[in-house]
Design an enzyme around this catalytic site. Structure first.
Site, PDB file in Angstrom:
ATOM      1  N   GLU A  88      -3.105  23.074  25.550  1.00 24.03           N
ATOM      2  CA  GLU A  88      -1.923  23.772  26.049  1.00 24.03           C
ATOM      3  C   GLU A  88      -1.716  23.384  27.507  1.00 24.03           C
ATOM      4  O   GLU A  88      -2.647  23.462  28.312  1.00 24.03           O
ATOM      5  CB  GLU A  88      -2.106  25.282  25.908  1.00 24.03           C
ATOM      6  N   ASP A  92       2.699  22.401  17.997  1.00 25.89           N
ATOM      7  CA  ASP A  92       3.442  23.659  18.128  1.00 25.89           C
ATOM      8  C   ASP A  92       4.160  23.628  19.467  1.00 25.89           C
ATOM      9  O   ASP A  92       3.815  24.349  20.402  1.00 25.89           O
ATOM     10  CB  ASP A  92       2.471  24.834  18.031  1.00 25.89           C
ATOM     11  N   CYS A  93       5.165  22.777  19.540  1.00 25.84           N
ATOM     12  CA  CYS A  93       5.806  22.463  20.816  1.00 25.84           C
ATOM     13  C   CYS A  93       7.092  23.259  21.014  1.00 25.84           C
ATOM     14  O   CYS A  93       7.636  23.846  20.088  1.00 25.84           O
ATOM     15  CB  CYS A  93       6.114  20.971  20.882  1.00 25.84           C
ATOM     16  N   THR A  94       7.579  23.246  22.243  1.00 24.64           N
ATOM     17  CA  THR A  94       8.892  23.797  22.543  1.00 24.64           C
ATOM     18  C   THR A  94       9.936  22.750  22.181  1.00 24.64           C
ATOM     19  O   THR A  94       9.619  21.685  21.653  1.00 24.64           O
ATOM     20  CB  THR A  94       9.002  24.154  24.032  1.00 24.64           C
ATOM     21  N   ASP A 126       0.779  31.013  22.490  1.00 25.43           N
ATOM     22  CA  ASP A 126       0.917  32.426  22.110  1.00 25.43           C
ATOM     23  C   ASP A 126      -0.197  32.882  21.178  1.00 25.43           C
ATOM     24  O   ASP A 126      -0.399  34.080  20.990  1.00 25.43           O
ATOM     25  CB  ASP A 126       2.289  32.694  21.482  1.00 25.43           C
TER      26      ASP A 126
END
Length: 289
Positions: A108, A158-160, A88
């Site tokens: 990413e 910055d992971c889900t 994002d």
């Protein structure tokens, strides 16, 4: 009065949260996951992946400031940063504010997230994708950290949540790969869920990280968008002192950086490492709520 469309998050089976949808800006399946970006009157634009909210315009600054500035100011002399995920653009925006950095690499897995967030969430990246220090790599994060020859001073995952494409970023294979490509004195941080509702994630991450790092722990921040409110971030390094940098040193580094934040400040930095007793009990005695 016409009834607004409602979008419901599906992260938890027995409870959750919903959002009214003023306008759907984008909704489709990328190569890896279901992506929706819509407008909400209170939270602004919201992006969700596979039924789970990832970010909102209203409070994204809390998450991104705490994940970026805590490790960077704790380190104090980082030159090379690796961001895993972060499509994002918000994490990149905050990292780019540190002018002394020489190289910022983002890996990413989903090019679609980058493409559509650049189009529909431009305030998140705020032009950071054009920073000359930035390099975007479309690849699986686990593969990258286990095969790259590059070394980094700070790694930000910055992971889900640990389902779908983000599952591999909570494995021993990933943590070991991060350890191998960190420079001496480097710091690893990662999103680790809302510990009150996802304690197992924190306990499992702590056990795995302890196998590869001399010091591992967590820090926290209150982020309204994430159901349960208190987001937990994993922390790992070979140097325990980096988790306990004193307030005066942090303040000097922050002042020298010559930028302001909306959530982060050195006092918040220090306080964020104070954990609630229920989490300490879960980590060190196995007693969970």
């Amino acid at each position: 009065m016409s009834q607004k469309e409602i979008w419901s998050e599906t992260l938890h089976a027995n409870f959750g949260q919903y959002f009214s949808v003023d306008k759907v800006l984008y909704h489709d399946k990328t190569e890896h996951q279901d992506l929706i970006i819509f407008e909400n009157a209170t939270l602004g634009r919201i992006m969700a992946l596979d039924g789970t909210v990832q970010t909102t315009e209203r409070d994204e600054f809390i998450y991104h400031e705490m994940m970026a500035h805590v490790p960077l100011f704790a380190h104090g002399n980082a030159k090379r940063v690796l961001i895993i995920g972060g499509g994002d653009g918000g994490m990149l925006r905050e990292v780019c504010r540190h002018q002394y950095l020489e190289s910022i690499t983002m890996v990413e897995i989903d090019a679609g997230v980058v493409e559509f967030c650049r189009q529909y969430l431009p305030n998140h990246n705020a032009g950071a994708y054009d920073d000359p220090r930035f390099n975007l790599i479309i690849d699986d994060g686990v593969n990258f950290v286990n095969t790259t020859d590059q070394k980094f001073d700070v790694i930000i995952s910055d992971c889900t949540d640990p389902i779908g494409p983000g599952e591999g970023l909570f494995t021993s294979e990933f943590y070991q790969g991060c350890q191998r490509c960190l420079n001496e004195g480097g710091i690893f941080v990662a999103q680790n869920g809302v510990c009150f509702l996802q304690q197992d994630e924190a306990v499992t991450s702590h056990k795995k990280l302890s196998n590869y790092f001399a010091d591992s722990g967590f820090y926290q921040a209150a982020i309204p968008t994430y159901y349960g409110g208190i987001m937990t971030f994993a922390w790992a390094s070979q140097n325990p002192a980096l988790r306990h940098v004193d307030l005066a040193t942090l303040q000097q580094r922050f002042d020298n950086a010559s930028f302001t934040c909306r959530y982060y400040n050195p006092a918040v930095h220090v306080g964020s490492f104070a954990l609630p007793q229920y989490l300490l009990d879960a980590l060190f005695t196995g007693c969970t709520i």
